[in-house]
Design a protein around this motif. Sequence first.
Motif, PDB file in Angstrom:
ATOM      1  N   LEU A 162       0.826  -1.210   0.000  1.00 42.90           N
ATOM      2  CA  LEU A 162       0.000   0.000   0.000  1.00 42.90           C
ATOM      3  C   LEU A 162       0.860   1.259   0.000  1.00 42.90           C
ATOM      4  CD1 LEU A 162      -2.916  -0.831   2.493  1.00 42.90           C
ATOM      5  CD2 LEU A 162      -3.091  -0.445   0.029  1.00 42.90           C
ATOM      6  N   THR A 163       1.879   1.299   0.848  1.00 45.74           N
ATOM      7  CA  THR A 163       2.724   2.498   0.920  1.00 45.74           C
ATOM      8  C   THR A 163       3.517   2.705  -0.362  1.00 45.74           C
ATOM      9  OG1 THR A 163       4.497   1.238   1.979  1.00 45.74           O
ATOM     10  CG2 THR A 163       2.952   2.398   3.423  1.00 45.74           C
ATOM     11  N   SER A 164       3.753   1.652  -1.107  1.00 48.22           N
ATOM     12  CA  SER A 164       4.532   1.777  -2.345  1.00 48.22           C
ATOM     13  C   SER A 164       3.681   2.242  -3.508  1.00 48.22           C
ATOM     14  CB  SER A 164       5.187   0.438  -2.689  1.00 48.22           C
ATOM     15  OG  SER A 164       6.060   0.017  -1.664  1.00 48.22           O
ATOM     16  N   LEU A 165       2.375   1.889  -3.505  1.00 49.42           N
ATOM     17  CA  LEU A 165       1.540   2.172  -4.677  1.00 49.42           C
ATOM     18  C   LEU A 165       0.444   3.195  -4.410  1.00 49.42           C
ATOM     19  CD1 LEU A 165       1.211  -1.489  -6.048  1.00 49.42           C
ATOM     20  CD2 LEU A 165       2.778   0.302  -6.803  1.00 49.42           C
ATOM     21  N   TRP A 166      -0.214   3.105  -3.273  1.00 49.94           N
ATOM     22  CA  TRP A 166      -1.325   4.004  -2.925  1.00 49.94           C
ATOM     23  C   TRP A 166      -2.319   4.163  -4.071  1.00 49.94           C
ATOM     24  CZ3 TRP A 166      -2.604   4.614   1.738  1.00 49.94           C
ATOM     25  CH2 TRP A 166      -1.648   4.707   2.763  1.00 49.94           C
ATOM     26  N   ARG A 167      -2.838   3.020  -4.514  1.00 50.10           N
ATOM     27  CA  ARG A 167      -3.858   3.026  -5.564  1.00 50.10           C
ATOM     28  C   ARG A 167      -5.097   2.317  -5.051  1.00 50.10           C
ATOM     29  NH1 ARG A 167      -0.649   0.413 -10.431  1.00 50.10           N
ATOM     30  NH2 ARG A 167      -2.786  -0.268 -10.873  1.00 50.10           N
ATOM     31  N   VAL A 168      -6.262   2.811  -5.483  1.00 51.16           N
ATOM     32  CA  VAL A 168      -7.531   2.256  -5.014  1.00 51.16           C
ATOM     33  C   VAL A 168      -7.688   0.810  -5.473  1.00 51.16           C
ATOM     34  CG1 VAL A 168     -10.040   2.446  -5.160  1.00 51.16           C
ATOM     35  CG2 VAL A 168      -8.648   4.509  -4.952  1.00 51.16           C
ATOM     36  N   ASP A 169      -7.314   0.529  -6.712  1.00 49.23           N
ATOM     37  CA  ASP A 169      -7.495  -0.842  -7.200  1.00 49.23           C
ATOM     38  C   ASP A 169      -6.620  -1.831  -6.423  1.00 49.23           C
ATOM     39  OD1 ASP A 169      -5.208   0.297  -8.240  1.00 49.23           O
ATOM     40  OD2 ASP A 169      -5.275  -0.851 -10.109  1.00 49.23           O
ATOM     41  N   VAL A 170      -5.414  -1.404  -6.031  1.00 43.63           N
ATOM     42  CA  VAL A 170      -4.545  -2.265  -5.224  1.00 43.63           C
ATOM     43  C   VAL A 170      -5.175  -2.520  -3.860  1.00 43.63           C
ATOM     44  CG1 VAL A 170      -2.317  -2.425  -4.061  1.00 43.63           C
ATOM     45  CG2 VAL A 170      -2.443  -1.549  -6.404  1.00 43.63           C
ATOM     46  N   ALA A 171      -5.723  -1.476  -3.245  1.00 46.96           N
ATOM     47  CA  ALA A 171      -6.369  -1.638  -1.938  1.00 46.96           C
ATOM     48  C   ALA A 171      -7.553  -2.590  -2.030  1.00 46.96           C
ATOM     49  CB  ALA A 171      -6.817  -0.280  -1.407  1.00 46.96           C
ATOM     50  N   ILE A 172      -8.319  -2.484  -3.119  1.00 45.86           N
ATOM     51  CA  ILE A 172      -9.476  -3.378  -3.293  1.00 45.86           C
ATOM     52  C   ILE A 172      -9.020  -4.818  -3.448  1.00 45.86           C
ATOM     53  CG2 ILE A 172     -11.366  -3.979  -4.849  1.00 45.86           C
ATOM     54  CD1 ILE A 172     -11.720  -0.996  -5.402  1.00 45.86           C
ATOM     55  N   ILE A 173      -7.963  -5.035  -4.231  1.00 48.94           N
ATOM     56  CA  ILE A 173      -7.454  -6.394  -4.437  1.00 48.94           C
ATOM     57  C   ILE A 173      -6.964  -6.989  -3.117  1.00 48.94           C
ATOM     58  CG2 ILE A 173      -5.585  -7.724  -5.498  1.00 48.94           C
ATOM     59  CD1 ILE A 173      -5.821  -5.855  -7.932  1.00 48.94           C
ATOM     60  N   LEU A 174      -6.236  -6.195  -2.331  1.00 52.90           N
ATOM     61  CA  LEU A 174      -5.757  -6.687  -1.038  1.00 52.90           C
ATOM     62  C   LEU A 174      -6.927  -7.007  -0.108  1.00 52.90           C
ATOM     63  CD1 LEU A 174      -2.723  -4.312  -0.336  1.00 52.90           C
ATOM     64  CD2 LEU A 174      -2.688  -6.648  -1.241  1.00 52.90           C
ATOM     65  N   TYR A 175      -7.950  -6.169  -0.119  1.00 53.59           N
ATOM     66  CA  TYR A 175      -9.121  -6.415   0.733  1.00 53.59           C
ATOM     67  C   TYR A 175      -9.839  -7.697   0.305  1.00 53.59           C
ATOM     68  CZ  TYR A 175     -13.794  -5.992   2.661  1.00 53.59           C
ATOM     69  OH  TYR A 175     -14.975  -6.249   3.297  1.00 53.59           O
ATOM     70  N   LEU A 176     -10.036  -7.864  -0.984  1.00 54.80           N
ATOM     71  CA  LEU A 176     -10.704  -9.071  -1.469  1.00 54.80           C
ATOM     72  C   LEU A 176      -9.885 -10.316  -1.159  1.00 54.80           C
ATOM     73  CD1 LEU A 176     -12.089  -7.854  -4.927  1.00 54.80           C
ATOM     74  CD2 LEU A 176     -13.370  -8.246  -2.806  1.00 54.80           C
ATOM     75  N   THR A 177      -8.550 -10.182  -1.217  1.00 54.73           N
ATOM     76  CA  THR A 177      -7.693 -11.316  -0.849  1.00 54.73           C
ATOM     77  C   THR A 177      -7.931 -11.727   0.593  1.00 54.73           C
ATOM     78  OG1 THR A 177      -5.992 -10.605  -2.424  1.00 54.73           O
ATOM     79  CG2 THR A 177      -5.311 -12.121  -0.667  1.00 54.73           C
ATOM     80  N   LEU A 178      -7.981 -10.753   1.503  1.00 53.49           N
ATOM     81  CA  LEU A 178      -8.257 -11.049   2.912  1.00 53.49           C
ATOM     82  C   LEU A 178      -9.623 -11.706   3.073  1.00 53.49           C
ATOM     83  CD1 LEU A 178      -6.979  -7.760   4.623  1.00 53.49           C
ATOM     84  CD2 LEU A 178      -5.966 -10.029   4.849  1.00 53.49           C
ATOM     85  N   ALA A 179     -10.630 -11.166   2.391  1.00 47.99           N
ATOM     86  CA  ALA A 179     -11.987 -11.700   2.522  1.00 47.99           C
ATOM     87  C   ALA A 179     -12.060 -13.144   2.040  1.00 47.99           C
ATOM     88  CB  ALA A 179     -12.973 -10.825   1.752  1.00 47.99           C
ATOM     89  N   VAL A 180     -11.419 -13.435   0.913  1.00 45.91           N
ATOM     90  CA  VAL A 180     -11.453 -14.804   0.374  1.00 45.91           C
ATOM     91  C   VAL A 180     -10.713 -15.766   1.297  1.00 45.91           C
ATOM     92  CG1 VAL A 180     -10.633 -16.267  -1.516  1.00 45.91           C
ATOM     93  CG2 VAL A 180     -11.761 -14.097  -2.023  1.00 45.91           C
ATOM     94  N   VAL A 181      -9.554 -15.339   1.823  1.00 48.47           N
ATOM     95  CA  VAL A 181      -8.777 -16.199   2.707  1.00 48.47           C
ATOM     96  C   VAL A 181      -9.572 -16.531   3.966  1.00 48.47           C
ATOM     97  CG1 VAL A 181      -6.759 -16.295   4.217  1.00 48.47           C
ATOM     98  CG2 VAL A 181      -6.518 -15.506   1.857  1.00 48.47           C
ATOM     99  N   PHE A 182     -10.164 -15.528   4.603  1.00 51.00           N
ATOM    100  CA  PHE A 182     -10.904 -15.779   5.837  1.00 51.00           C
ATOM    101  C   PHE A 182     -12.201 -16.530   5.571  1.00 51.00           C
ATOM    102  CE2 PHE A 182      -8.282 -12.209   7.484  1.00 51.00           C
ATOM    103  CZ  PHE A 182      -7.658 -12.931   8.478  1.00 51.00           C
ATOM    104  N   TRP A 183     -12.837 -16.285   4.455  1.00 52.93           N
ATOM    105  CA  TRP A 183     -14.032 -17.050   4.120  1.00 52.93           C
ATOM    106  C   TRP A 183     -13.669 -18.509   3.863  1.00 52.93           C
ATOM    107  CZ3 TRP A 183     -15.601 -19.437  -0.596  1.00 52.93           C
ATOM    108  CH2 TRP A 183     -16.893 -19.956  -0.565  1.00 52.93           C
TER     109      TRP A 183
END
Length: 540
Positions: free
Chosen positions: A391-412
């Motif tokens: 996040l600190t390297s890119l600060w892009r919305v699409d990157v943040a969304i991808i990281l969030y979806l990754t967390l959601a899929v892993v925990f689900w």
Amino acid sequence: MEEQTRTLSLAQVLKLRLNDITPEHLSVFPGMTGWFKPILLAKLLLNVIVSEMFGQYADRRLVHAALDKQTPEEARARSDVSEELRREDGDVWIDYIADLGDGFDATYAMAYLLAQPDIEVEIDGRQEILPRAGALFMGGDEVYPTASRPAYNAQLMKPYSLAWPDTREPDGPPLFALPGNHDWYDGLVVFLAIFCRVKSSRIGNWRTRQRRSYFSARVAENWWVWGIDIALVRDMDQPQADYFVDAAEHMPNNANIILCSAEPGWYDAEGDGDSFRTLDYAASILLNAKKDLRIPLILSGDSHHYARYTGAKSQFITAGGGGAFVHGTLNLQPEIQAKWLKVDDTLKLSVAYPTQAQSKTLLDAGTSFFAKNPEFSYTLGIVYWIFAFVLTSLWRVDVAIILYLTLAVVFWGYFRYSENAFSWITLFYSVGQATAHALAIGAIAAAGNYLQSEFLPPLHWFFRASLLFIFAVPIGARLGALIFGQYLRLTCKYAGKNHNDAFSAMKLDSYRNFLRIRIRGDEVTVYPIGVDSIPNDLHP
């Protein structure tokens, strides 16, 4: 069948032989299993995958039965211990304990109680002496987390030997054992070597008697204890079925059977689970013998609590309190509909220990997830660091969304695997946890970015990552552990999910139990012996 439920204060009953147990002794014994250690989780996952892929093709029960040279007559004679167990007053006493081979403190404490010449308990306002049982039955999971020779030595053989040292008499009290899933994780190699030898093994002052991983032990004139081995595939192999058919055919009319399994299949009876179907198959063997054989008592471990369900013809008792972490009873249903002995029956929950109210208190008062599971917590901290650095390297919305979806899929995926089913509630809690972790990661990333931009000159990515590591991992470990621990507590307490993980994470050394059983004529009385807490000064 009668039951007397009593709780013992270990401070009053357990007079520990601390002079005989030196610090040098204790140093070789492990503490309680850390189920959330990443390396252990990987090993257990591998064991599960291997067992599911190859379990049917490498069933050691079949091999062992083929190599067993004793005749059915010899097998029946070897497992007939009725004359050894009968006391002068005609009573027979046996003990049942399960889920015992975990941390030293509880395993030794329960073994010590088993070994005492007698136990004094209060029943209906009067003191009563329960004599030491003449035989010991272990109901599964004699070692944790996986089976190996060193694990059996440190977590079973040595604690039981300290509790009741070998008197070197050739014929000590008989011991019979069932393997649980943790005993099966090495293909049952060590279990067979210890419990199923031609020459009896010595476990303290007890002596093994069985030749296979299952048994039919005659304990009184008209009483047998059957132990069925459901292995990892939760079924009964054909040689085992033939063994029990032969045992049933040679029983007298109106005999009584105490049926033992490594899992309380009745918990999943309404879902027609494999464990219950195997229990029902064992019962059908007795019915097909057409001798009016009764099954007044069914015993199991696997769940680390005490619970008794009452049916029209049988009592179903879970007693898995021999040493492993305590399981609460929040997930127990007040009634279970089951087809048992070919009759539709309602099993009603009569007793639970700990109670459901006590189980909620345990969840609320449990030690923090970070304190009990530092390795897993720091693994979460490393994940926080990686995501925060991206996040600190890119600060892009699409990157943040991808990281969030990754967390959601892993925990689900984790939630769905642990519950073995999809539900909207699992999706809701998974999204909620992913959101909490994402906000924490975002806060760490924002703080790291602020510190770098305000106080540091532009740096190479390697140095930025290194500085962020020092900052993000310790904070992320504590934040991640707090979120994950509260997620387990809330889903267990309010949604009835993640019961096993919530309690295993706390590693609570309390609410231990075993059964002392008296057989008198055609009557059986069960004395569940409960120990609220284990002294915490046995293990350094």
